[in-house]
Scaffold this motif. Structure first.
Motif, PDB file in Angstrom:
ATOM      1  N   PHE A  83       0.830  -1.210   0.000  1.00  0.00           N
ATOM      2  CA  PHE A  83       0.000   0.000   0.000  1.00  0.00           C
ATOM      3  C   PHE A  83       0.865   1.260   0.000  1.00  0.00           C
ATOM      4  N   ASN A  84       1.952   1.250   0.769  1.00  0.00           N
ATOM      5  CA  ASN A  84       2.849   2.405   0.793  1.00  0.00           C
ATOM      6  C   ASN A  84       3.464   2.647  -0.585  1.00  0.00           C
ATOM      7  N   LYS A  91      -1.301  10.390  -6.255  1.00  0.00           N
ATOM      8  CA  LYS A  91      -1.295  11.660  -5.522  1.00  0.00           C
ATOM      9  C   LYS A  91      -2.438  11.762  -4.512  1.00  0.00           C
ATOM     10  N   ASP A  92      -3.618  11.339  -4.885  1.00  0.00           N
ATOM     11  CA  ASP A  92      -4.770  11.349  -3.980  1.00  0.00           C
ATOM     12  C   ASP A  92      -5.249   9.921  -3.805  1.00  0.00           C
ATOM     13  N   VAL A  93      -4.812   9.299  -2.710  1.00  0.00           N
ATOM     14  CA  VAL A  93      -5.103   7.879  -2.518  1.00  0.00           C
ATOM     15  C   VAL A  93      -6.582   7.641  -2.256  1.00  0.00           C
ATOM     16  N   GLY A  96      -7.854   7.811  -6.009  1.00  0.00           N
ATOM     17  CA  GLY A  96      -7.250   6.835  -6.897  1.00  0.00           C
ATOM     18  C   GLY A  96      -6.435   7.491  -7.993  1.00  0.00           C
ATOM     19  N   PRO A  97      -5.865   6.701  -8.898  1.00  0.00           N
ATOM     20  CA  PRO A  97      -5.024   7.264  -9.962  1.00  0.00           C
ATOM     21  C   PRO A  97      -5.814   8.209 -10.874  1.00  0.00           C
ATOM     22  N   ALA A  98      -5.165   9.314 -11.212  1.00  0.00           N
ATOM     23  CA  ALA A  98      -5.817  10.290 -12.090  1.00  0.00           C
ATOM     24  C   ALA A  98      -5.678   9.915 -13.552  1.00  0.00           C
ATOM     25  N   GLY A  99      -4.627   9.180 -13.855  1.00  0.00           N
ATOM     26  CA  GLY A  99      -4.404   8.767 -15.225  1.00  0.00           C
ATOM     27  C   GLY A  99      -3.357   9.582 -15.947  1.00  0.00           C
ATOM     28  N   ALA A 169      -5.735   3.293 -20.807  1.00  0.00           N
ATOM     29  CA  ALA A 169      -5.772   4.663 -20.256  1.00  0.00           C
ATOM     30  C   ALA A 169      -6.206   4.669 -18.788  1.00  0.00           C
ATOM     31  N   PHE A 170      -5.689   3.710 -18.014  1.00  0.00           N
ATOM     32  CA  PHE A 170      -5.907   3.620 -16.567  1.00  0.00           C
ATOM     33  C   PHE A 170      -7.342   3.212 -16.200  1.00  0.00           C
ATOM     34  N   LEU A 171      -8.101   2.696 -17.152  1.00  0.00           N
ATOM     35  CA  LEU A 171      -9.494   2.371 -16.868  1.00  0.00           C
ATOM     36  C   LEU A 171      -9.641   1.379 -15.706  1.00  0.00           C
ATOM     37  N   LYS A 172      -8.914   0.270 -15.782  1.00  0.00           N
ATOM     38  CA  LYS A 172      -9.011  -0.722 -14.700  1.00  0.00           C
ATOM     39  C   LYS A 172      -8.459  -0.161 -13.405  1.00  0.00           C
ATOM     40  N   GLY A 173      -7.373   0.605 -13.488  1.00  0.00           N
ATOM     41  CA  GLY A 173      -6.795   1.201 -12.286  1.00  0.00           C
ATOM     42  C   GLY A 173      -7.788   2.092 -11.572  1.00  0.00           C
TER      43      GLY A 173
END
Length: 343
Positions: A83-84, A91-93, A96-99, A169-173
């Protein structure tokens, strides 16, 4: 101050790392089978809970704790490390990922061999009679949550490791982030409950062992060594706080020092002193010094230098800074390791 670190280092000193660890993805079928096993054992425990309670022997408690501490410590450390790693680049956990991240470090998978070991051993330990209901149920809840969390973590680990985020494009992320965080929240709750149950059982076992040594052998060096370990844990619970009563901490320090003084006497049951006894003494002295530095720092409101402040941002480097809790815990960890090797 991160209280979880206290338990991480304490547990790390009483376990041996499993050999042959790898980063392979956990087999989903195996994970599903493990969840069914946990549910079956839990149901059996509920069915037998109505029977007359039988007090568990020290041997039963020790056998359970050996498995529980090993699995809690290693699994929890691995999950927190992962997790770390994830939060270091997201950036904002919470969101989630902004992409648009320029550096994507992904996350490490939950170790498959370790998870398999714990899935096999923990239900057996929980089923061993006589049971310790609070501890056994907490153990089963913990491994169930660890299995559930590992599925999404390992899926995301593979996704980022294979750089599939570049293809979609980070869809699954993005879509998996909420599931990951919800399962992590549930896991953390079960982790805290399990850790607390382990502490309760372990503390009771140590106190019982201390009384047993006193009754059968008297207050010899083994008695005082265990007494120091017990008192050090009490002291660490104070030292982890940002502000605490120096008087309360010093009172426990005095008890530790008194036991250390007895252990250092040449005539103190020399025939029963174990091999490498001098190393244990050295480690205890180093812990006493580090703990006193922590007390002095808080009591006198001592400031850290700019160089020391830079080290405080990292858990490992902060352990090198005198006056920090992590520095005291590093010494504590080495002391406990020496203590366990001589048992």
């Amino acid at each position: 101050m991160n209280n979880k670190f206290l338990y991480t280092v304490l547990f790390s000193s009483v376990i041996a790392m499993l050999s042959g660890c790898d980063d392979k993805k956990v087999d989903t079928k195996s994970a599903d089978a493990s969840l069914k096993t946990v549910s079956t054992v839990s149901a059996k425990m509920d069915a037998t809970s109505q029977k007359k309670e039988e007090k568990p022997t020290p041997e039963v408690i020790a056998a359970k704790l050996q498995i529980y501490i090993k699995c809690y410590s290693l699994l929890d450390a691995g999950i927190n490390h992962s997790f770390n790693q994830y939060s270091s680049w997201v950036k904002d956990v919470d969101q989630g990922p902004a992409g648009n991240e320029t550096e994507v470090s992904g996350m490490s998978p939950v170790n498959s061999k370790l998870l398999e070991f714990c899935n096999n051993k923990m239900p057996l330990a929980a089923e061993r009679q006589p049971g310790i209901p609070e501890l056994d149920h907490a153990a089963l809840n913990f491994i169930k949550s660890a299995n559930s969390l590992s599925e999404v973590m390992n899926s995301l680990s593979q996704y980022y490791r294979q750089e599939d985020y570049k293809k979609d494009a980070f869809l699954k992320g993005k879509t998996s982030h909420a599931e990951f965080m919800n399962k992590l929240k549930s896991y953390n709750s079960d982790s805290v409950a399990f850790r607390s149950a382990i502490d309760t059982a372990n503390d009771a076992q140590q106190l019982a062992r201390l009384q047993e040594i006193e009754q059968s052998e008297g207050k010899n060096v083994r008695y005082h060594a265990l007494s120091i370990v017990i008192n050090a844990k009490k002291l660490n619970a104070i030292l982890v706080q940002d502000k605490f009563s120096a008087e309360s901490a010093t009172r426990i320090m005095s008890e530790i020092q008194a036991s250390l003084d007895v252990m250092k006497q040449p005539s103190a049951n020399t025939a029963k002193k174990p091999q490498d006894y001098s190393k244990l003494i050295k480690n205890i002295e180093e812990y006493v010094l580090a703990a006193q530095q922590r007390i002095n720092h808080v009591r006198d409101n001592q400031p850290f230098t700019e160089a020391e402040k830079a080290q405080l941002t990292d858990q490992q480097s902060s352990a090198m800074v005198e006056g920090t809790f992590n520095h005291a815990m590093k010494a504590n960890n080495e002391m406990i390791a020496s203590f366990n090797l001589l048992q």
